[in-house]
Design a protein around this motif. Sequence first.
Motif, PDB file in Angstrom:
ATOM      1  N   ASP A  71     -21.830 -51.380  -9.778  1.00 60.38           N
ATOM      2  CA  ASP A  71     -22.053 -50.142  -9.028  1.00 60.38           C
ATOM      3  C   ASP A  71     -20.859 -49.222  -9.299  1.00 60.38           C
ATOM      4  N   LEU A  72     -21.066 -48.228 -10.164  1.00 58.89           N
ATOM      5  CA  LEU A  72     -19.977 -47.350 -10.598  1.00 58.89           C
ATOM      6  C   LEU A  72     -20.017 -46.026  -9.842  1.00 58.89           C
ATOM      7  N   GLU A  73     -18.869 -45.635  -9.318  1.00 62.06           N
ATOM      8  CA  GLU A  73     -18.753 -44.353  -8.611  1.00 62.06           C
ATOM      9  C   GLU A  73     -17.528 -43.601  -9.129  1.00 62.06           C
ATOM     10  N   ILE A  74     -17.739 -42.366  -9.556  1.00 59.85           N
ATOM     11  CA  ILE A  74     -16.616 -41.517  -9.931  1.00 59.85           C
ATOM     12  C   ILE A  74     -16.116 -40.808  -8.681  1.00 59.85           C
ATOM     13  N   MET A  75     -14.818 -40.943  -8.422  1.00 54.66           N
ATOM     14  CA  MET A  75     -14.186 -40.290  -7.282  1.00 54.66           C
ATOM     15  C   MET A  75     -13.131 -39.325  -7.819  1.00 54.66           C
ATOM     16  N   LYS A  76     -13.299 -38.054  -7.508  1.00 55.96           N
ATOM     17  CA  LYS A  76     -12.355 -37.027  -7.954  1.00 55.96           C
ATOM     18  C   LYS A  76     -11.415 -36.682  -6.807  1.00 55.96           C
ATOM     19  N   LEU A  77     -10.124 -36.827  -7.054  1.00 54.60           N
ATOM     20  CA  LEU A  77      -9.165 -36.461  -6.009  1.00 54.60           C
ATOM     21  C   LEU A  77      -9.286 -34.985  -5.641  1.00 54.60           C
ATOM     22  N   ALA A  78      -9.809 -34.177  -6.547  1.00 57.96           N
ATOM     23  CA  ALA A  78      -9.993 -32.749  -6.275  1.00 57.96           C
ATOM     24  C   ALA A  78     -11.003 -32.499  -5.153  1.00 57.96           C
ATOM     25  N   ASP A  79     -11.829 -33.487  -4.837  1.00 62.70           N
ATOM     26  CA  ASP A  79     -12.854 -33.325  -3.802  1.00 62.70           C
ATOM     27  C   ASP A  79     -12.339 -33.614  -2.392  1.00 62.70           C
ATOM     28  N   PHE A  80     -11.068 -33.926  -2.267  1.00 61.89           N
ATOM     29  CA  PHE A  80     -10.504 -34.299  -0.970  1.00 61.89           C
ATOM     30  C   PHE A  80      -9.513 -33.254  -0.485  1.00 61.89           C
ATOM     31  N   GLN A  81      -9.443 -33.113   0.831  1.00 67.67           N
ATOM     32  CA  GLN A  81      -8.428 -32.279   1.472  1.00 67.67           C
ATOM     33  C   GLN A  81      -7.217 -33.170   1.707  1.00 67.67           C
ATOM     34  N   HIS A  82      -6.192 -33.010   0.885  1.00 63.21           N
ATOM     35  CA  HIS A  82      -5.042 -33.914   0.916  1.00 63.21           C
ATOM     36  C   HIS A  82      -3.983 -33.486   1.929  1.00 63.21           C
ATOM     37  N   GLN A  83      -3.326 -34.478   2.482  1.00 58.21           N
ATOM     38  CA  GLN A  83      -2.155 -34.280   3.325  1.00 58.21           C
ATOM     39  C   GLN A  83      -1.018 -35.099   2.726  1.00 58.21           C
ATOM     40  N   LEU A 126      -2.481 -44.451   9.703  1.00 60.05           N
ATOM     41  CA  LEU A 126      -3.630 -43.887   9.001  1.00 60.05           C
ATOM     42  C   LEU A 126      -4.508 -43.033   9.913  1.00 60.05           C
ATOM     43  N   GLY A 127      -4.679 -43.447  11.139  1.00 59.47           N
ATOM     44  CA  GLY A 127      -5.526 -42.715  12.081  1.00 59.47           C
ATOM     45  C   GLY A 127      -5.054 -41.308  12.375  1.00 59.47           C
ATOM     46  N   GLU A 128      -3.825 -40.991  12.027  1.00 60.63           N
ATOM     47  CA  GLU A 128      -3.295 -39.646  12.274  1.00 60.63           C
ATOM     48  C   GLU A 128      -3.511 -38.694  11.099  1.00 60.63           C
ATOM     49  N   TYR A 129      -4.120 -39.198  10.029  1.00 58.83           N
ATOM     50  CA  TYR A 129      -4.448 -38.329   8.885  1.00 58.83           C
ATOM     51  C   TYR A 129      -5.859 -37.790   9.047  1.00 58.83           C
ATOM     52  N   ASN A 130      -6.178 -36.768   8.268  1.00 50.51           N
ATOM     53  CA  ASN A 130      -7.495 -36.144   8.370  1.00 50.51           C
ATOM     54  C   ASN A 130      -8.597 -37.080   7.859  1.00 50.51           C
ATOM     55  N   ASP A 131      -9.846 -36.678   8.071  1.00 46.10           N
ATOM     56  CA  ASP A 131     -11.001 -37.495   7.682  1.00 46.10           C
ATOM     57  C   ASP A 131     -11.015 -37.791   6.187  1.00 46.10           C
ATOM     58  N   LEU A 190     -10.599 -41.566   1.684  1.00 49.53           N
ATOM     59  CA  LEU A 190      -9.957 -41.973   0.434  1.00 49.53           C
ATOM     60  C   LEU A 190      -9.516 -43.442   0.517  1.00 49.53           C
ATOM     61  N   VAL A 191      -8.868 -43.803   1.599  1.00 51.00           N
ATOM     62  CA  VAL A 191      -8.420 -45.181   1.796  1.00 51.00           C
ATOM     63  C   VAL A 191      -9.618 -46.122   1.850  1.00 51.00           C
ATOM     64  N   GLY A 208       1.497 -35.686  -8.598  1.00 54.93           N
ATOM     65  CA  GLY A 208       1.937 -36.005  -7.241  1.00 54.93           C
ATOM     66  C   GLY A 208       0.798 -36.413  -6.334  1.00 54.93           C
ATOM     67  N   VAL A 209      -0.373 -35.818  -6.522  1.00 57.61           N
ATOM     68  CA  VAL A 209      -1.519 -36.135  -5.670  1.00 57.61           C
ATOM     69  C   VAL A 209      -1.949 -37.590  -5.858  1.00 57.61           C
ATOM     70  N   LEU A 210      -1.809 -38.112  -7.072  1.00 59.89           N
ATOM     71  CA  LEU A 210      -2.151 -39.514  -7.325  1.00 59.89           C
ATOM     72  C   LEU A 210      -1.123 -40.435  -6.674  1.00 59.89           C
ATOM     73  N   LYS A 211       0.139 -40.132  -6.824  1.00 61.42           N
ATOM     74  CA  LYS A 211       1.188 -40.939  -6.184  1.00 61.42           C
ATOM     75  C   LYS A 211       1.042 -40.881  -4.665  1.00 61.42           C
ATOM     76  N   ASN A 212       0.703 -39.719  -4.145  1.00 54.18           N
ATOM     77  CA  ASN A 212       0.488 -39.561  -2.712  1.00 54.18           C
ATOM     78  C   ASN A 212      -0.647 -40.475  -2.237  1.00 54.18           C
ATOM     79  N   ALA A 213      -1.722 -40.565  -3.032  1.00 56.41           N
ATOM     80  CA  ALA A 213      -2.834 -41.451  -2.677  1.00 56.41           C
ATOM     81  C   ALA A 213      -2.375 -42.908  -2.657  1.00 56.41           C
ATOM     82  N   PHE A 214      -1.601 -43.315  -3.677  1.00 59.14           N
ATOM     83  CA  PHE A 214      -1.077 -44.682  -3.697  1.00 59.14           C
ATOM     84  C   PHE A 214      -0.213 -44.954  -2.473  1.00 59.14           C
TER      85      PHE A 214
END
Length: 187
Positions: free
Chosen positions: A34-46, A53-58, A63-64, A86-92
Amino acid sequence: MKILLIDGTIIGSKTGAILDQVKVYIEQLNSELDLEIMKLADFQHQFVDGRPLGEYNDDMRLLVRKFEEADGYVLATPIFQGSIPGVLKNAFDLLHPRTMRYKPVSIVANGGTFQHHLVIENQLKPILNYFRCLVTPNYVYTTSSHFGEGNVIIDEDVHDRLRELARVFVQYAEMSTHLSKVTIDKH
Protein backbone atom coordinates in the motif's frame (compact mmCIF):
# COMPACT_ATOMS: atom_id res chain seq x y z
CA MET A 1 2.27 -3.21 4.33
CA LYS A 2 1.85 0.55 4.31
CA ILE A 3 4.75 2.34 2.63
CA LEU A 4 5.08 6.10 2.91
CA LEU A 5 6.89 7.83 0.04
CA ILE A 6 7.91 11.18 1.51
CA ASP A 7 8.60 14.27 -0.58
CA GLY A 8 10.84 16.03 1.93
CA THR A 9 10.53 19.61 0.73
CA ILE A 10 7.93 22.34 0.37
CA ILE A 11 9.21 23.73 -2.96
CA GLY A 12 10.26 22.31 -6.30
CA SER A 13 9.11 19.23 -8.15
CA LYS A 14 12.14 17.09 -8.95
CA THR A 15 11.95 15.06 -5.74
CA GLY A 16 8.29 14.41 -6.46
CA ALA A 17 9.14 13.25 -9.99
CA ILE A 18 11.70 10.80 -8.58
CA LEU A 19 9.17 9.48 -6.05
CA ASP A 20 6.55 8.99 -8.75
CA GLN A 21 9.02 6.87 -10.71
CA VAL A 22 10.08 4.85 -7.67
CA LYS A 23 6.42 4.20 -6.90
CA VAL A 24 5.93 2.74 -10.38
CA TYR A 25 8.93 0.46 -9.98
CA ILE A 26 7.87 -0.76 -6.53
CA GLU A 27 4.34 -1.46 -7.80
CA GLN A 28 5.81 -3.54 -10.62
CA LEU A 29 7.68 -5.66 -8.08
CA ASN A 30 4.99 -5.99 -5.42
CA SER A 31 1.47 -4.78 -6.15
CA GLU A 32 0.31 -5.77 -2.66
CA LEU A 33 2.20 -2.95 -0.94
CA ASP A 34 0.00 0.00 0.00
CA LEU A 35 1.97 2.99 -1.33
CA GLU A 36 1.16 6.57 -0.35
CA ILE A 37 3.02 9.67 -1.47
CA MET A 38 3.13 12.27 1.30
CA LYS A 39 4.29 15.77 0.37
CA LEU A 40 5.55 17.92 3.21
CA ALA A 41 4.29 20.88 1.15
CA ASP A 42 0.72 19.76 1.95
CA PHE A 43 1.12 20.39 5.69
CA GLN A 44 0.92 23.52 7.81
CA HIS A 45 4.24 23.25 9.63
CA GLN A 46 5.19 24.55 13.05
CA PHE A 47 8.69 24.72 14.48
CA VAL A 48 9.37 21.78 16.74
CA ASP A 49 10.47 23.11 20.11
CA GLY A 50 10.08 20.23 22.54
CA ARG A 51 6.51 20.76 23.67
CA PRO A 52 4.15 17.74 23.87
CA LEU A 53 2.71 16.54 20.56
CA GLY A 54 -0.81 17.49 21.62
CA GLU A 55 0.20 21.15 21.64
CA TYR A 56 0.99 21.18 17.91
CA ASN A 57 -1.56 21.85 15.19
CA ASP A 58 -3.64 19.13 13.50
CA ASP A 59 -1.27 18.90 10.52
CA MET A 60 1.76 18.23 12.69
CA ARG A 61 -0.12 15.53 14.60
CA LEU A 62 -1.27 14.01 11.29
CA LEU A 63 2.32 14.01 10.05
CA VAL A 64 3.40 12.01 13.10
CA ARG A 65 0.46 9.61 12.75
CA LYS A 66 1.39 8.91 9.11
CA PHE A 67 4.97 8.13 10.09
CA GLU A 68 3.81 5.89 12.96
CA GLU A 69 1.31 3.96 10.83
CA ALA A 70 3.78 3.29 8.01
CA ASP A 71 5.72 0.04 7.80
CA GLY A 72 8.44 1.52 5.59
CA TYR A 73 9.53 4.68 3.83
CA VAL A 74 11.05 5.96 0.64
CA LEU A 75 12.51 9.32 1.45
CA ALA A 76 13.09 11.92 -1.26
CA THR A 77 14.96 15.10 -0.50
CA PRO A 78 16.58 17.93 -2.35
CA ILE A 79 19.94 19.14 -1.15
CA PHE A 80 19.90 22.86 -0.36
CA GLN A 81 23.03 24.77 0.71
CA GLY A 82 24.84 21.49 1.35
CA SER A 83 22.12 20.17 3.67
CA ILE A 84 18.69 18.57 3.85
CA PRO A 85 15.76 21.01 3.95
CA GLY A 86 14.91 22.40 7.38
CA VAL A 87 11.30 21.27 7.01
CA LEU A 88 12.47 17.64 6.72
CA LYS A 89 14.73 17.90 9.77
CA ASN A 90 11.87 19.59 11.63
CA ALA A 91 9.63 16.61 10.81
CA PHE A 92 12.27 14.18 12.10
CA ASP A 93 12.56 16.24 15.31
CA LEU A 94 8.85 15.69 15.98
CA LEU A 95 9.07 11.87 15.82
CA HIS A 96 9.53 9.59 18.78
CA PRO A 97 12.89 7.79 18.52
CA ARG A 98 11.11 4.41 18.09
CA THR A 99 8.74 5.56 15.33
CA MET A 100 10.87 4.26 12.46
CA ARG A 101 12.69 1.47 14.30
CA TYR A 102 13.37 -1.65 12.23
CA LYS A 103 11.40 -0.24 9.31
CA PRO A 104 12.95 -0.19 5.83
CA VAL A 105 14.01 3.14 4.33
CA SER A 106 15.35 3.93 0.88
CA ILE A 107 16.72 7.34 -0.06
CA VAL A 108 16.51 9.33 -3.28
CA ALA A 109 17.89 12.84 -3.52
CA ASN A 110 18.48 15.64 -5.97
CA GLY A 111 21.04 18.41 -5.88
CA GLY A 112 22.78 21.02 -7.93
CA THR A 113 26.23 19.44 -7.92
CA PHE A 114 27.55 15.89 -7.92
CA GLN A 115 29.39 16.48 -4.62
CA HIS A 116 26.17 17.09 -2.70
CA HIS A 117 25.50 13.33 -2.63
CA LEU A 118 27.73 13.37 0.45
CA VAL A 119 24.89 15.03 2.38
CA ILE A 120 23.14 11.65 2.29
CA GLU A 121 26.16 9.96 3.85
CA ASN A 122 27.06 12.67 6.36
CA GLN A 123 23.66 14.01 7.45
CA LEU A 124 20.72 11.88 6.42
CA LYS A 125 22.08 8.40 7.14
CA PRO A 126 23.18 9.35 10.70
CA ILE A 127 19.65 10.63 11.43
CA LEU A 128 18.10 7.42 10.09
CA ASN A 129 20.65 5.35 12.01
CA TYR A 130 19.60 7.18 15.18
CA PHE A 131 16.05 5.99 14.47
CA ARG A 132 17.48 2.48 13.91
CA CYS A 133 15.89 2.17 10.50
CA LEU A 134 16.75 -0.57 8.05
CA VAL A 135 18.42 1.76 5.56
CA THR A 136 18.98 0.10 2.21
CA PRO A 137 22.63 0.22 1.15
CA ASN A 138 21.86 1.81 -2.20
CA TYR A 139 20.47 5.28 -2.73
CA VAL A 140 19.93 7.28 -5.88
CA TYR A 141 21.26 10.79 -6.22
CA THR A 142 20.35 12.93 -9.22
CA THR A 143 21.25 16.34 -10.58
CA SER A 144 19.38 18.63 -12.94
CA SER A 145 21.20 17.08 -15.90
CA HIS A 146 19.25 13.83 -15.35
CA PHE A 147 15.92 15.56 -16.09
CA GLY A 148 14.28 16.79 -19.27
CA GLU A 149 11.25 18.98 -19.86
CA GLY A 150 8.56 18.69 -17.22
CA ASN A 151 11.05 17.09 -14.83
CA VAL A 152 10.92 13.77 -16.65
CA ILE A 153 13.90 11.57 -15.83
CA ILE A 154 15.76 11.14 -19.11
CA ASP A 155 18.89 9.36 -17.91
CA GLU A 156 18.66 5.57 -18.38
CA ASP A 157 21.32 4.92 -15.76
CA VAL A 158 19.14 6.75 -13.22
CA HIS A 159 16.18 4.58 -14.25
CA ASP A 160 18.32 1.45 -13.79
CA ARG A 161 19.42 2.63 -10.35
CA LEU A 162 15.83 3.46 -9.35
CA ARG A 163 14.70 -0.02 -10.44
CA GLU A 164 17.48 -1.55 -8.34
CA LEU A 165 16.58 0.68 -5.38
CA ALA A 166 12.96 -0.49 -5.67
CA ARG A 167 14.05 -4.14 -5.85
CA VAL A 168 16.22 -3.86 -2.74
CA PHE A 169 13.55 -1.87 -0.88
CA VAL A 170 10.93 -4.56 -1.54
CA GLN A 171 13.35 -7.19 -0.20
CA TYR A 172 13.99 -5.10 2.93
CA ALA A 173 10.24 -4.60 3.38
CA GLU A 174 9.68 -8.35 3.25
CA MET A 175 12.58 -8.94 5.66
CA SER A 176 11.22 -6.37 8.12
CA THR A 177 7.97 -8.31 8.55
CA HIS A 178 9.95 -10.93 10.47
CA LEU A 179 11.31 -8.42 12.98
CA SER A 180 9.39 -7.72 16.15
CA LYS A 181 7.67 -4.37 16.12
CA VAL A 182 8.23 -2.08 19.05
CA THR A 183 5.19 -0.50 20.66
CA ILE A 184 5.52 3.27 20.52
CA ASP A 185 4.61 5.28 23.58
CA LYS A 186 2.28 8.10 22.60
CA HIS A 187 3.72 11.58 23.12
